[in-house]
Design a protein around this motif. Structure first.
Motif, PDB file in Angstrom:
ATOM      1  N   GLU A 138       0.773  -0.983  -0.330  1.00  0.00           N
ATOM      2  CA  GLU A 138       0.171   0.127  -0.164  1.00  0.00           C
ATOM      3  C   GLU A 138       0.910   1.266   0.230  1.00  0.00           C
ATOM      4  N   ALA A 139       1.500   1.667   1.213  1.00  0.00           N
ATOM      5  CA  ALA A 139       2.807   1.928   0.718  1.00  0.00           C
ATOM      6  C   ALA A 139       3.369   3.348   0.111  1.00  0.00           C
ATOM      7  N   GLY A 140       3.876   1.886  -1.013  1.00  0.00           N
ATOM      8  CA  GLY A 140       4.447   1.826  -2.072  1.00  0.00           C
ATOM      9  C   GLY A 140       4.084   2.641  -3.740  1.00  0.00           C
ATOM     10  N   VAL A 141       2.371   2.565  -3.319  1.00  0.00           N
ATOM     11  CA  VAL A 141       1.733   3.004  -4.209  1.00  0.00           C
ATOM     12  C   VAL A 141       0.780   4.103  -4.293  1.00  0.00           C
ATOM     13  N   LEU A 142       1.206   4.845  -3.582  1.00  0.00           N
ATOM     14  CA  LEU A 142       0.512   5.691  -2.671  1.00  0.00           C
ATOM     15  C   LEU A 142       0.607   6.986  -3.047  1.00  0.00           C
ATOM     16  N   SER A 143       1.775   7.465  -3.055  1.00  0.00           N
ATOM     17  CA  SER A 143       2.612   8.837  -3.350  1.00  0.00           C
ATOM     18  C   SER A 143       2.188   9.767  -4.487  1.00  0.00           C
ATOM     19  N   LEU A 144       2.401   9.381  -5.697  1.00  0.00           N
ATOM     20  CA  LEU A 144       1.949  10.289  -7.030  1.00  0.00           C
ATOM     21  C   LEU A 144       0.791  10.397  -7.222  1.00  0.00           C
ATOM     22  N   SER A 145       0.404   9.252  -7.746  1.00  0.00           N
ATOM     23  CA  SER A 145      -1.559   9.623  -7.260  1.00  0.00           C
ATOM     24  C   SER A 145      -2.338   9.604  -6.464  1.00  0.00           C
ATOM     25  N   ALA A 146      -2.350   9.715  -5.137  1.00  0.00           N
ATOM     26  CA  ALA A 146      -2.656  10.120  -4.535  1.00  0.00           C
ATOM     27  C   ALA A 146      -2.239  11.829  -3.678  1.00  0.00           C
ATOM     28  N   LEU A 147      -1.623  11.810  -3.991  1.00  0.00           N
ATOM     29  CA  LEU A 147      -1.129  13.043  -4.215  1.00  0.00           C
ATOM     30  C   LEU A 147      -2.067  13.892  -5.073  1.00  0.00           C
ATOM     31  N   THR A 148      -1.673  13.533  -6.049  1.00  0.00           N
ATOM     32  CA  THR A 148      -2.091  14.302  -7.070  1.00  0.00           C
ATOM     33  C   THR A 148      -3.972  14.160  -7.299  1.00  0.00           C
ATOM     34  N   ALA A 149      -4.999  13.103  -7.088  1.00  0.00           N
ATOM     35  CA  ALA A 149      -5.838  13.519  -6.808  1.00  0.00           C
ATOM     36  C   ALA A 149      -6.762  14.129  -5.410  1.00  0.00           C
ATOM     37  N   TYR A 150      -5.492  14.238  -4.377  1.00  0.00           N
ATOM     38  CA  TYR A 150      -6.184  15.075  -3.301  1.00  0.00           C
ATOM     39  C   TYR A 150      -5.548  16.615  -3.867  1.00  0.00           C
ATOM     40  N   ARG A 151      -4.444  16.572  -4.584  1.00  0.00           N
ATOM     41  CA  ARG A 151      -4.754  18.377  -4.791  1.00  0.00           C
ATOM     42  C   ARG A 151      -5.390  18.323  -6.113  1.00  0.00           C
ATOM     43  N   ALA A 152      -5.863  17.401  -7.092  1.00  0.00           N
ATOM     44  CA  ALA A 152      -7.441  18.076  -7.797  1.00  0.00           C
ATOM     45  C   ALA A 152      -8.539  18.677  -7.063  1.00  0.00           C
ATOM     46  N   LEU A 153      -8.432  17.508  -5.808  1.00  0.00           N
ATOM     47  CA  LEU A 153      -9.934  17.678  -5.569  1.00  0.00           C
ATOM     48  C   LEU A 153     -10.353  19.449  -4.754  1.00  0.00           C
ATOM     49  N   PHE A 154      -9.043  19.107  -4.043  1.00  0.00           N
ATOM     50  CA  PHE A 154      -9.118  19.588  -2.179  1.00  0.00           C
ATOM     51  C   PHE A 154      -8.104  20.726  -2.605  1.00  0.00           C
ATOM     52  N   THR A 155      -7.267  20.737  -3.245  1.00  0.00           N
ATOM     53  CA  THR A 155      -6.517  22.241  -2.995  1.00  0.00           C
ATOM     54  C   THR A 155      -6.627  22.757  -4.147  1.00  0.00           C
ATOM     55  N   ARG A 156      -7.222  22.849  -5.410  1.00  0.00           N
ATOM     56  CA  ARG A 156      -7.308  23.108  -6.622  1.00  0.00           C
ATOM     57  C   ARG A 156      -9.264  23.415  -6.487  1.00  0.00           C
ATOM     58  N   GLY A 157      -9.505  21.976  -6.612  1.00  0.00           N
ATOM     59  CA  GLY A 157     -10.916  21.904  -7.206  1.00  0.00           C
ATOM     60  C   GLY A 157     -11.764  22.321  -5.773  1.00  0.00           C
ATOM     61  N   VAL A 158     -11.544  22.561  -4.390  1.00  0.00           N
ATOM     62  CA  VAL A 158     -11.861  23.023  -3.595  1.00  0.00           C
ATOM     63  C   VAL A 158     -13.412  22.649  -3.230  1.00  0.00           C
ATOM     64  N   LEU A 159     -13.266  20.818  -3.172  1.00  0.00           N
ATOM     65  CA  LEU A 159     -14.447  20.382  -2.983  1.00  0.00           C
ATOM     66  C   LEU A 159     -15.005  20.421  -1.412  1.00  0.00           C
ATOM     67  N   LYS A 160     -16.576  20.672  -1.514  1.00  0.00           N
ATOM     68  CA  LYS A 160     -17.011  20.716  -0.518  1.00  0.00           C
ATOM     69  C   LYS A 160     -18.418  19.937   0.194  1.00  0.00           C
ATOM     70  N   GLN A 161     -18.301  19.484   0.863  1.00  0.00           N
ATOM     71  CA  GLN A 161     -19.341  18.371   1.692  1.00  0.00           C
ATOM     72  C   GLN A 161     -20.887  17.964   0.623  1.00  0.00           C
ATOM     73  N   GLY A 162     -21.541  17.403   0.404  1.00  0.00           N
ATOM     74  CA  GLY A 162     -22.625  17.751  -0.622  1.00  0.00           C
ATOM     75  C   GLY A 162     -22.764  18.286  -2.149  1.00  0.00           C
ATOM     76  N   GLU A 163     -20.971  18.227  -2.661  1.00  0.00           N
ATOM     77  CA  GLU A 163     -21.070  18.855  -3.958  1.00  0.00           C
ATOM     78  C   GLU A 163     -21.444  17.316  -5.035  1.00  0.00           C
ATOM     79  N   HIS A 164     -21.986  17.815  -6.431  1.00  0.00           N
ATOM     80  CA  HIS A 164     -20.952  16.564  -7.015  1.00  0.00           C
ATOM     81  C   HIS A 164     -20.360  16.889  -7.995  1.00  0.00           C
ATOM     82  N   VAL A 165     -19.090  15.650  -7.741  1.00  0.00           N
ATOM     83  CA  VAL A 165     -18.075  15.336  -8.412  1.00  0.00           C
ATOM     84  C   VAL A 165     -18.611  14.649  -9.827  1.00  0.00           C
ATOM     85  N   LEU A 166     -17.646  14.932 -11.130  1.00  0.00           N
ATOM     86  CA  LEU A 166     -17.801  14.069 -12.020  1.00  0.00           C
ATOM     87  C   LEU A 166     -15.643  13.997 -12.446  1.00  0.00           C
TER      88      LEU A 166
END
Length: 257
Positions: free
Chosen positions: A134-162
């Motif tokens: 698990e640890a060996g495959v976490l960084s690149l994909s998970a950090l990209t997903a987190y940044r896209a959703l929360f840092t850039r996308g500013v996702l809020k609870q209840g919103e609709h994501v495609l």
């Protein structure tokens, strides 16, 4: 050490498994013995773009392992510490994005080897509850997903994501994160198996990529679209995105817009 090395030819034909010299850590660096390493589409893209005269390269951006040597001036680590590799080099603050970030596995040697030496700032403690796999495959994909959703996308609870093109590492992490954050998630794929798996993981809707999404009567307008496809799908997004919605691009596998 043994390593997978790319040289002499572009693409997969340039891969060899052979002996390579490991590098002792300089000041501010650590050497890590790899326990696991991950493979990403980025590795394929990098190898495809390399030419015959390029310097031999060890691919691989994701990995986790044990610190076996520590360079001068490094604090906060001890021999034997278990760490995850953060693959992006020299990106200290999320608000200050390098024009083209340097990433482990191209241009610098990567994780498909027994050892890797890199700045201590790029080694982070491995949570005990994560397996090496698990640890060996976490960084690149998970950090990209987190940044896209929360840092850039500013996702809020209840919103609709495609999330178009579900099934890849970033898209799958983004699905899990968005569901955990209380968002409604819709996905698309050409593959029925991938659509069904996304529904099992918590997606509310799983659409055929080539269908007319406007005919989905129960599909609410979308607040955020996480796009990794680009040209082939981009025009369809405007059929379903809410006025004032956000489109966050982290790739363009079908070509730039």
């Amino acid at each position: 050490m043994r390593a997978i090395i790319h040289s002499g030819q572009s693409g997969l034909a340039g891969l060899q498994y052979k002996e390579s010299k490991s590098r002792a850590p300089k000041a501010g660096e650590v050497q890590i013995q790899l326990k696991s390493a991950g493979i990403n589409h980025r590795d394929l893209f990098t190898m495809a773009e390399r030419e015959t005269q390029d310097t031999p390269l060890i691919p691989g951006s994701d990995g986790a392992g044990i610190i076996v040597a520590i360079g001068e001036g490094v604090r906060g680590f001890a021999l034997g510490d278990e760490v995850i590799i953060h693959p992006t080099l020299g990106w200290e603050y999320s608000s200050e994005v390098p024009t083209v970030p340097d990433i482990v596995g191209g241009p610098t040697d990567g994780t498909l080897a027994q050892y890797i030496t890199l700045p201590a700032a790029n080694a982070l403690p491995k949570p005990a509850h994560l397996s090496w796999e698990e640890a060996g495959v976490l960084s690149l994909s998970a950090l990209t997903a987190y940044r896209a959703l929360f840092t850039r996308g500013v996702l809020k609870q209840g919103e609709h994501v495609l999330i178009p093109g579900i099934g890849g590492g970033v898209a799958t992490y983004a699905l899990l994160m968005a569901v955990a954050a209380g968002a409604t998630v819709s996905v698309t794929s050409r593959s029925e198996a991938k659509r069904n798996e996304a529904l099992r993981l918590g997606a509310a809707h799983a659409l055929d990529s080539h269908a007319d999404w406007r005919l989905q009567n129960d599909l609410e307008p979308v607040d955020i679209i996480l796009d990794s496809i680009g040209q082939a799908m981009f025009p369809k997004y405007f059929d379903i995105i809410r006025p004032g919605g956000r489109i966050v691009m982290y790739g363009a596998s079908s070509g730039m817009i």
